[in-house]
Design a protein around this motif. Structure first.
Motif, PDB file in Angstrom:
ATOM      1  N   SER A  35      69.857  -2.275  29.334  1.00 21.34           N
ATOM      2  CA  SER A  35      71.083  -1.681  29.882  1.00 21.34           C
ATOM      3  C   SER A  35      70.752  -0.658  30.959  1.00 21.34           C
ATOM      4  N   ARG A  36      69.710   0.138  30.729  1.00 23.99           N
ATOM      5  CA  ARG A  36      69.320   1.138  31.738  1.00 23.99           C
ATOM      6  C   ARG A  36      68.908   0.478  33.040  1.00 23.99           C
ATOM      7  N   ILE A  39      72.015  -0.721  34.801  1.00 27.64           N
ATOM      8  CA  ILE A  39      72.751   0.399  35.408  1.00 27.64           C
ATOM      9  C   ILE A  39      72.081   0.820  36.707  1.00 27.64           C
ATOM     10  N   ILE A  52      79.362  -0.288  35.300  1.00 26.21           N
ATOM     11  CA  ILE A  52      78.579   0.826  34.755  1.00 26.21           C
ATOM     12  C   ILE A  52      79.324   1.495  33.608  1.00 26.21           C
ATOM     13  N   SER A  53      80.619   1.637  33.731  1.00 23.07           N
ATOM     14  CA  SER A  53      81.417   2.250  32.679  1.00 23.07           C
ATOM     15  C   SER A  53      81.282   1.470  31.376  1.00 23.07           C
ATOM     16  N   HIS A  56      77.837   2.039  29.912  1.00 24.71           N
ATOM     17  CA  HIS A  56      77.733   3.361  29.281  1.00 24.71           C
ATOM     18  C   HIS A  56      78.336   3.327  27.869  1.00 24.71           C
ATOM     19  N   ARG A  57      79.467   2.649  27.719  1.00 21.73           N
ATOM     20  CA  ARG A  57      80.071   2.524  26.387  1.00 21.73           C
ATOM     21  C   ARG A  57      79.152   1.741  25.453  1.00 21.73           C
ATOM     22  N   GLN A  59      75.879   1.566  25.673  1.00 22.39           N
ATOM     23  CA  GLN A  59      74.747   2.423  25.334  1.00 22.39           C
ATOM     24  C   GLN A  59      75.132   3.450  24.272  1.00 22.39           C
ATOM     25  N   SER A  60      76.339   3.957  24.325  1.00 22.79           N
ATOM     26  CA  SER A  60      76.793   4.895  23.293  1.00 22.79           C
ATOM     27  C   SER A  60      76.832   4.212  21.932  1.00 22.79           C
TER      28      SER A  60
END
Length: 72
Positions: A35-36, A39, A52-53, A56-57, A59-60
């Motif tokens: 994921s990184r 991104i 990207i949003s 980020h979700r 990754q959380s």
């Protein structure tokens, strides 16, 4: 002419529970790394679709799962 189809019979899992747990931790860590990279690539290209949003979700969520796996 006909062909005989072979059926697939999965083996029962022989891995101990600790190995399954470690495999899940490894999976979430690798997925976080991928994921990184995604991104970083999207940041370079401008991210026209706001992906990207979503990453980020994701990754959380992965961080939350890693925390749960670490606590046991």
């Amino acid at each position: 002419m006909s062909a005989k189809l072979l059926t697939f019979q999965p083996r029962p899992s022989e891995r101990p529970e600790a190995m399954k747990h470690q495999s899940m931790q490894d999976f979430t860590q690798r997925h976080t790394q991928v994921s990184r990279v995604a991104i970083d690539g999207l940041l370079e290209s401008g991210d026209p679709d706001d992906v990207i949003s979503m990453l980020h979700r994701q990754q959380s969520w992965l961080a939350m799962m890693q925390d749960r796996l670490t606590r046991g």
